[in-house]
Structure formats: C-alpha cells, structure tokens
Design a protein around this motif. Structure first.
Motif, PDB file in Angstrom:
ATOM      1  N   ALA A 105       8.359 -25.117   3.871  1.00 32.10           N
ATOM      2  CA  ALA A 105       7.040 -24.668   3.417  1.00 32.10           C
ATOM      3  C   ALA A 105       7.050 -23.179   3.092  1.00 32.10           C
ATOM      4  CB  ALA A 105       5.990 -24.977   4.481  1.00 32.10           C
ATOM      5  N   LEU A 106       7.719 -22.387   3.918  1.00 33.37           N
ATOM      6  CA  LEU A 106       7.773 -20.947   3.684  1.00 33.37           C
ATOM      7  C   LEU A 106       8.536 -20.620   2.407  1.00 33.37           C
ATOM      8  CD1 LEU A 106       8.477 -19.640   7.300  1.00 33.37           C
ATOM      9  CD2 LEU A 106       6.321 -19.541   6.047  1.00 33.37           C
ATOM     10  N   LEU A 107       9.607 -21.363   2.155  1.00 35.67           N
ATOM     11  CA  LEU A 107      10.411 -21.103   0.969  1.00 35.67           C
ATOM     12  C   LEU A 107       9.631 -21.427  -0.303  1.00 35.67           C
ATOM     13  CD1 LEU A 107      13.255 -19.999   0.639  1.00 35.67           C
ATOM     14  CD2 LEU A 107      14.097 -22.347   0.495  1.00 35.67           C
ATOM     15  N   ASP A 108       8.881 -22.516  -0.281  1.00 32.87           N
ATOM     16  CA  ASP A 108       8.043 -22.838  -1.439  1.00 32.87           C
ATOM     17  C   ASP A 108       6.939 -21.806  -1.614  1.00 32.87           C
ATOM     18  OD1 ASP A 108       9.590 -25.046  -1.903  1.00 32.87           O
ATOM     19  OD2 ASP A 108       8.159 -26.500  -1.104  1.00 32.87           O
ATOM     20  N   ALA A 109       6.375 -21.329  -0.513  1.00 30.75           N
ATOM     21  CA  ALA A 109       5.346 -20.291  -0.588  1.00 30.75           C
ATOM     22  C   ALA A 109       5.920 -18.995  -1.145  1.00 30.75           C
ATOM     23  CB  ALA A 109       4.744 -20.043   0.795  1.00 30.75           C
ATOM     24  N   ALA A 110       7.188 -18.722  -0.856  1.00 33.09           N
ATOM     25  CA  ALA A 110       7.831 -17.517  -1.374  1.00 33.09           C
ATOM     26  C   ALA A 110       7.845 -17.521  -2.891  1.00 33.09           C
ATOM     27  CB  ALA A 110       9.254 -17.396  -0.832  1.00 33.09           C
ATOM     28  N   HIS A 111       8.016 -18.700  -3.480  1.00 30.69           N
ATOM     29  CA  HIS A 111       7.951 -18.791  -4.946  1.00 30.69           C
ATOM     30  C   HIS A 111       6.542 -18.465  -5.425  1.00 30.69           C
ATOM     31  CE1 HIS A 111       8.838 -20.189  -9.002  1.00 30.69           C
ATOM     32  NE2 HIS A 111       7.665 -20.771  -8.980  1.00 30.69           N
ATOM     33  N   GLY A 112       5.544 -18.989  -4.724  1.00 33.48           N
ATOM     34  CA  GLY A 112       4.168 -18.714  -5.101  1.00 33.48           C
ATOM     35  C   GLY A 112       3.819 -17.250  -5.005  1.00 33.48           C
ATOM     36  N   CYS A 113       4.482 -16.526  -4.109  1.00 29.33           N
ATOM     37  CA  CYS A 113       4.246 -15.085  -3.954  1.00 29.33           C
ATOM     38  C   CYS A 113       5.101 -14.255  -4.907  1.00 29.33           C
ATOM     39  CB  CYS A 113       4.535 -14.652  -2.520  1.00 29.33           C
ATOM     40  SG  CYS A 113       3.352 -15.283  -1.315  1.00 29.33           S
ATOM     41  N   ASP A 133       9.234  -5.156  -0.549  1.00 26.26           N
ATOM     42  CA  ASP A 133       9.624  -6.574  -0.650  1.00 26.26           C
ATOM     43  C   ASP A 133       9.552  -7.229   0.728  1.00 26.26           C
ATOM     44  OD1 ASP A 133      10.073  -6.497  -3.372  1.00 26.26           O
ATOM     45  OD2 ASP A 133      12.249  -6.240  -3.200  1.00 26.26           O
ATOM     46  N   LEU A 134      10.016  -6.505   1.752  1.00 27.12           N
ATOM     47  CA  LEU A 134      10.001  -7.039   3.110  1.00 27.12           C
ATOM     48  C   LEU A 134       8.573  -7.204   3.627  1.00 27.12           C
ATOM     49  CD1 LEU A 134      12.929  -4.909   4.595  1.00 27.12           C
ATOM     50  CD2 LEU A 134      12.978  -7.369   4.147  1.00 27.12           C
ATOM     51  N   VAL A 135       7.721  -6.235   3.310  1.00 26.31           N
ATOM     52  CA  VAL A 135       6.319  -6.325   3.728  1.00 26.31           C
ATOM     53  C   VAL A 135       5.659  -7.553   3.109  1.00 26.31           C
ATOM     54  CG1 VAL A 135       4.046  -5.253   3.458  1.00 26.31           C
ATOM     55  CG2 VAL A 135       6.000  -3.875   4.180  1.00 26.31           C
ATOM     56  N   ILE A 136       5.890  -7.757   1.810  1.00 24.07           N
ATOM     57  CA  ILE A 136       5.280  -8.903   1.130  1.00 24.07           C
ATOM     58  C   ILE A 136       5.841 -10.208   1.690  1.00 24.07           C
ATOM     59  CG2 ILE A 136       5.019 -10.060  -1.101  1.00 24.07           C
ATOM     60  CD1 ILE A 136       5.106  -7.249  -2.384  1.00 24.07           C
ATOM     61  N   ALA A 137       7.136 -10.217   2.004  1.00 26.04           N
ATOM     62  CA  ALA A 137       7.726 -11.413   2.610  1.00 26.04           C
ATOM     63  C   ALA A 137       7.086 -11.691   3.964  1.00 26.04           C
ATOM     64  CB  ALA A 137       9.238 -11.242   2.749  1.00 26.04           C
ATOM     65  N   VAL A 152      -2.021 -11.613   0.946  1.00 27.97           N
ATOM     66  CA  VAL A 152      -0.739 -10.945   0.746  1.00 27.97           C
ATOM     67  C   VAL A 152      -0.947  -9.647  -0.028  1.00 27.97           C
ATOM     68  CG1 VAL A 152       1.494 -11.097  -0.408  1.00 27.97           C
ATOM     69  CG2 VAL A 152       0.628 -13.053   0.885  1.00 27.97           C
ATOM     70  N   GLY A 153      -1.756  -9.716  -1.071  1.00 27.82           N
ATOM     71  CA  GLY A 153      -1.987  -8.543  -1.906  1.00 27.82           C
ATOM     72  C   GLY A 153      -2.677  -7.415  -1.162  1.00 27.82           C
ATOM     73  N   VAL A 154      -3.670  -7.743  -0.341  1.00 30.12           N
ATOM     74  CA  VAL A 154      -4.388  -6.720   0.416  1.00 30.12           C
ATOM     75  C   VAL A 154      -3.454  -6.015   1.399  1.00 30.12           C
ATOM     76  CG1 VAL A 154      -6.192  -6.335   2.147  1.00 30.12           C
ATOM     77  CG2 VAL A 154      -6.646  -7.811   0.175  1.00 30.12           C
ATOM     78  N   LEU A 155      -2.698  -6.808   2.142  1.00 28.85           N
ATOM     79  CA  LEU A 155      -1.772  -6.220   3.115  1.00 28.85           C
ATOM     80  C   LEU A 155      -0.732  -5.350   2.422  1.00 28.85           C
ATOM     81  CD1 LEU A 155      -0.946  -6.047   6.074  1.00 28.85           C
ATOM     82  CD2 LEU A 155       0.507  -8.057   5.724  1.00 28.85           C
ATOM     83  N   ALA A 156      -0.242  -5.828   1.284  1.00 23.13           N
ATOM     84  CA  ALA A 156       0.777  -5.068   0.557  1.00 23.13           C
ATOM     85  C   ALA A 156       0.223  -3.737   0.077  1.00 23.13           C
ATOM     86  CB  ALA A 156       1.299  -5.885  -0.618  1.00 23.13           C
ATOM     87  N   VAL A 203       4.904 -15.001   4.974  1.00 24.53           N
ATOM     88  CA  VAL A 203       5.204 -15.834   6.144  1.00 24.53           C
ATOM     89  C   VAL A 203       3.973 -15.954   7.035  1.00 24.53           C
ATOM     90  CG1 VAL A 203       6.557 -15.960   8.267  1.00 24.53           C
ATOM     91  CG2 VAL A 203       7.674 -15.374   6.113  1.00 24.53           C
ATOM     92  N   GLN A 204       3.266 -14.844   7.237  1.00 24.60           N
ATOM     93  CA  GLN A 204       2.129 -14.835   8.166  1.00 24.60           C
ATOM     94  C   GLN A 204       0.944 -15.634   7.637  1.00 24.60           C
ATOM     95  OE1 GLN A 204       1.257 -10.707   8.952  1.00 24.60           O
ATOM     96  NE2 GLN A 204       3.202 -10.358   9.984  1.00 24.60           N
ATOM     97  N   THR A 205       0.747 -15.608   6.332  1.00 25.76           N
ATOM     98  CA  THR A 205      -0.458 -16.227   5.779  1.00 25.76           C
ATOM     99  C   THR A 205      -0.234 -17.633   5.252  1.00 25.76           C
ATOM    100  OG1 THR A 205      -0.068 -15.263   3.585  1.00 25.76           O
ATOM    101  CG2 THR A 205      -1.392 -13.984   5.135  1.00 25.76           C
TER     102      THR A 205
END
Length: 389
Positions: free
Chosen positions: A227-235, A316-320, A337-341, A324-326
């Motif tokens: 699930a995280l890997l698929d979400a990484a594509h979305g991000c 890149d690490l922050v966005i990753a 993700v965008g707000v935190l970044a 993962v967190q969201t």
C-alpha cells in the motif's frame, strides 16, 4: 552519401514489432520503435548505411533516425540462464518465426509500413481480454521473462496473468532457472516497475510465482509495504524514495542493497528514511512547551540527515515520511503531504540561510565555539519562522 541514406529502406522488408504495436492498439503513446528486417543479411544493412551495434545478434542503427533495426531471428537454448541462447539470422527466417520467439502474445505483433497489423499468435484477442499469456513453451527457457511479466503487471494494472503462464513461471523457479538471473538485470526490471502506477502488483506477482525470495531474499514484503509503495506513486516520489519505502520493514537494508547492487543514492535514501521517519514521527507526536524547543528539534533532524548540504534529498525524505504517515490503505492524502512539505521547506531554507562563514569570523581562535554558535543561529532562525506562522 545523403541520397544513399535517404533511400536506405527502399526494397527492405521491415516491420515495427513489440511494445510500440501493443501500445498503439491500447491507445497509449508508442515510445521508441523497434524494427525487424526480414530477408536481409548484415552486409546488406551496412551497404545501405546502417550502423552495426549488435553483440550477440545483428542489430543496426538507422543512419538518420538512429532507431534500431534487427534482423529477423530464431533462437535455441544452448546453456543456462537468460544468456544461454544461440541465434540464427539467415535470410530464410520469416517474420512469423521471429514473432514466435517473443515472450507474450501482446508483444508478438508486428505492423508493416502501411499500418497493417500482423498477429499470428492472437495478441489482439489477449489485449482485449487484458491477459498476459506466453507465446509458447520456450517461455520457460528465459528467466528474465518472469521479471518482465511482473513489470508489465505494475504498468498495466487491469491485466491478469494466464494460469498456464503462471505455472510456467513457477516451473522456472522450481527448476532453478530463476537463480541464473544476475543482480543488475533484476534491478533493471524492478527499478522500472517501481515507477509505474501499481508497483505492488509487480512484487505480488513475483511472490505468487515463488520468485521473490529467490531474487530479493532480504526483502520483507507484506501488504502494508504494498500500500505504501502504491501511495508513493501517487505522491510522485522519485525512485530512491520508493526504494527506501520498499525497504521499510526489511531489517537488512544493507544486504538487500548489496544483493541488488542498487545505485548509491537508493541506499542512502533507504538508510536515511529510517532515521528521518523515526525523528519526524516523534516530533509530530511531541508537544513542546515552546516553539524554541521545537525549532531545536527540527534543526537537529535537518543536520542529522545532512539537509544543509543536500537539501533536495532531505525534502524527498520529508515527503516520503509524510506519504507514509498519511497513507490510508493504498491512497495517500496529497493535501496533507503538501502542507507538511511546505512547512519543512521553510524550516530548511531558514536553517540553510544562516551565514556560517560570518559566525566563524566572529569566533576567530575559538574553533570549539563555532559549531555551537552556528547551531544556535539556525535554531533562532527556524524559531522566528515558527512564531510568525
């Protein structure tokens, strides 16, 4: 010479083959075209101005377009692994003979210069059925085909694997053929697959045919990582971040990276994501008494992850971490993700704007004080931002 090059295709029996034909029929961008030449010899090609580049079999570059033109060929198994083949490229090799040596029916179609489709193996029917089906029993002779099918599963998320093709993949694992795969080829296919829409499907397919423990023995694969890997594509994360997420549950990141011989940046991201995720996770749950404490913690994370020297890697690490967190099941909250970044980007910029050189000049002869003074200046700058925001 120019006239000779412009007429280099005249009289040649040439066809577009493989992925470009498949993608055209699917309504996708065709990308690079691969061409097959029927009824010609290497001497014919060089006489027309084509540039030979093939190693094991004759492949030539068009003198103007630089597209690849390969002589039609057949192959037979002559050794172990994906390199254990002998090729024959005589003038008597037919187009159908060349297509029959390919991996999947959807990749075994050709198109002539008039746009007509040649489909002796019913690839169009399998395209419509959204099915990966092997061309023939020779599929089992080349273990790279397991990796390619798995990569296609990541790219074409609506396709499924034919039962009989799944069985052949399992046979390649059972008979040890898959063990002939070299790390560089595994990484080449896996790294490409991780950039597609559903990378989880690639690893799920490899696990389904029992190949995953053989080609990536140090990897801990589960549906959380899927699930995280698929979400990484979305991000929209880059490859090193996706590899780092892939490694999150694997205790031997170093061993996995060495086994696959991944690029150094992928290993660095995998190491640092473990650190950044732990630190940022604690910070997210921690409620300090004042913004100064929070600023001190933020600067500590930036420095520990070498964000001052390598800011883009740090972001890149922050966005990753945010991804993962969201993540919720298989989808990331892109807004969160965008707000935190954006917050971390401002903190990072504030920390990097600190003039370390000026501080050093203020402490001439006191080298032990410079590091603490620079750190304090960074903390104060980040603190000012936090207070203002």
């Amino acid at each position: 010479m120019g006239s000779k090059q412009s007429n280099c295709l005249e009289g040649l029996d040439v066809y577009i083959v493989g992925g470009a034909v498949r993608d055209r029929l699917l309504g996708l961008p065709e990308g690079d075209k691969d061409w097959v030449v029927v009824g010609a010899e290497p001497e014919d090609m060089t006489a027309r101005g084509f540039i030979p580049v093939g190693g094991d079999f004759p492949v030539f570059l068009h003198p103007q377009t630089k597209e690849e033109y390969a002589l039609a060929r057949t192959e037979r198994k002559s050794g172990r692994g994906y390199q254990g083949f002998t090729f024959y490229t005589g003038k008597d090799v037919r187009l159908e003979d060349d297509l029959k040596r390919r991996d999947l029916t959807i990749n075994a179609m050709a198109q002539d210069r008039d746009g007509n489709i040649i489909d002796p193996l019913n690839g169009q029917a399998d395209l419509q059925a959204r099915l990966f089906r092997h061309v023939g029993e020779a599929f089992i002779e080349d273990p790279v085909r397991i990796l390619r099918v798995a990569r296609f599963a990541a790219r074409f998320s609506q396709f499924s694997l034919a039962d009989e093709t799944r069985q052949l993949c399992r046979e390649m694992v059972d008979n040890g053929e898959v063990d002939a795969l070299v790390p560089e080829r595994v990484w080449k296919e896996v790294s490409r697959g991780m950039l597609y829409e559903k990378p989880s499907r690639m690893f799920n397919l490899l696990a389904d045919v029992n190949a995953l423990p053989r080609v990536m023995p140090q990897l801990v694969w589960n549906q959380r990582i899927a699930a995280l890997l698929d979400a990484a594509h979305g991000c929209g994360l880059p490859l090193p971040s996706r590899f780092a997420i892939l490694c999150l549950d694997s205790p031997d990141v170093e061993g996995l990276s060495r086994h696959l011989r991944v690029p150094n940046d992928c290993l660095d991201y995998a190491r640092l994501l473990q650190i950044a995720r732990a630190e940022i996770g604690v910070l997210a749950q921690w409620q300090p008494d004042n913004c100064l404490e929070r600023a001190d913690r933020i600067v500590g994370i930036i420095e520990r992850c070498d964000g001052i020297r390598k800011p883009e890697r740090f972001m890149d690490l922050v966005i990753a971490c945010a991804c993962v967190q969201t993540v919720s099941e298989a989808e990331a909250d892109k807004g969160g993700v965008g707000v935190l970044a954006s917050v971390w980007r401002m903190c990072l910029d504030r920390a990097r704007e600190t003039d370390a050189g000026a501080i050093a000049r203020e402490h001439v002869g006191q080298p032990r004080l410079i590091k603490d003074a620079v750190r304090q200046a960074r903390v104060e700058s980040v603190y000012e931002y936090l207070v203002q925001s």
